[in-house]
Design a protein around this motif. Structure first.
Motif, PDB file in Angstrom:
ATOM      1  N   ALA A 127       5.138  -6.460  11.808  1.00 49.62           N
ATOM      2  CA  ALA A 127       4.413  -6.122  10.587  1.00 49.62           C
ATOM      3  C   ALA A 127       3.279  -7.110  10.328  1.00 49.62           C
ATOM      4  O   ALA A 127       2.166  -6.709   9.976  1.00 49.62           O
ATOM      5  CB  ALA A 127       5.385  -6.101   9.404  1.00 49.62           C
TER       6      ALA A 127
ATOM      7  N   LEU B 174       2.290   0.342   8.146  1.00 47.79           N
ATOM      8  CA  LEU B 174       3.631  -0.219   8.290  1.00 47.79           C
ATOM      9  C   LEU B 174       4.694   0.833   8.028  1.00 47.79           C
ATOM     10  O   LEU B 174       5.729   0.878   8.703  1.00 47.79           O
ATOM     11  CB  LEU B 174       3.813  -1.415   7.346  1.00 47.79           C
TER      12      LEU B 174
ATOM     13  N   ASP C  66       8.349  -5.826   5.274  1.00 47.09           N
ATOM     14  CA  ASP C  66       6.897  -5.742   5.156  1.00 47.09           C
ATOM     15  C   ASP C  66       6.316  -6.723   4.139  1.00 47.09           C
ATOM     16  O   ASP C  66       5.108  -6.827   4.000  1.00 47.09           O
ATOM     17  CB  ASP C  66       6.464  -4.323   4.810  1.00 47.09           C
TER      18      ASP C  66
END
Length: 177
Positions: free
Chosen positions: A76, A97, A107
């Motif tokens: 990420a 993401l 994230d």
């Protein structure tokens, strides 16, 4: 060698061959848990299963994550850094993401990075697209509207987008700290 792989692709999978497919995939591509699961389930659909017990894809993926072959947080952050360096904003990073299957907790660092570098990303986007201070001449109202829409589609906030779009060529855009 490529012909051999295609010739053998008709064989049904067992746990060992499923693990080998997974290892080959993670060694070639930066991936997430979600993408690896999708890949392995697709291979199971294409080639069937020959093992005595049902395929245990979930356990295999978790083991790869424990061994460090897959790191969703690192994936990420790298994806976010790449998108930011190309001029995309936080919303666009968040969408990317989500599409990669990054879980909500994984994230956080990537979204914080995109929030911290939002001005750099906007500056890069404006420079790439010759918008506002990087334009050769002042844009008319219709062109400004289109540029503003493009800025918003790139994932930037309205406030940031409007500052760049409505700036005159060569003008310095005030950046918030």
């Amino acid at each position: 060698m490529r012909g051999e792989a295609l010739k053998n692709s008709g064989k049904a999978l067992d746990q060992n061959s499923l693990q080998e497919l997974g290892l080959r995939y993670v060694s070639r591509y930066a991936t997430t848990r979600h993408k690896l699961k999708s890949y392995l389930f697709r291979k199971l659909r294409e080639r069937d299963w020959s093992g005595d017990q049902p395929a245990d894809v979930e356990t295999l993926v978790e083991r790869f994550a424990e061994l460090g072959y897959i790191d969703d947080v690192l994936f990420a952050k790298n994806r976010a850094a790449g998108l930011i360096s190309r001029g995309y904003g936080k919303r666009r990073v968040s969408q990317a993401l989500y599409q990669a299957g990054i879980a909500e907790g994984d994230d956080r660092q990537a979204l914080d990075l995109s929030e911290d570098r939002k001005w750099d990303a906007a500056l890069t986007y404006a420079r790439k697209k010759s918008i506002g201070p990087f334009a050769h001449q002042q844009a008319d109202q219709d062109k400004c509207r289109k540029q503003l829409q493009a800025f918003l589609r790139a994932g930037h906030d309205f406030d940031i987008a409007s500052r760049f779009v409505f700036a005159k060529p060569g003008e310095e855009v005030e950046i918030e700290s």
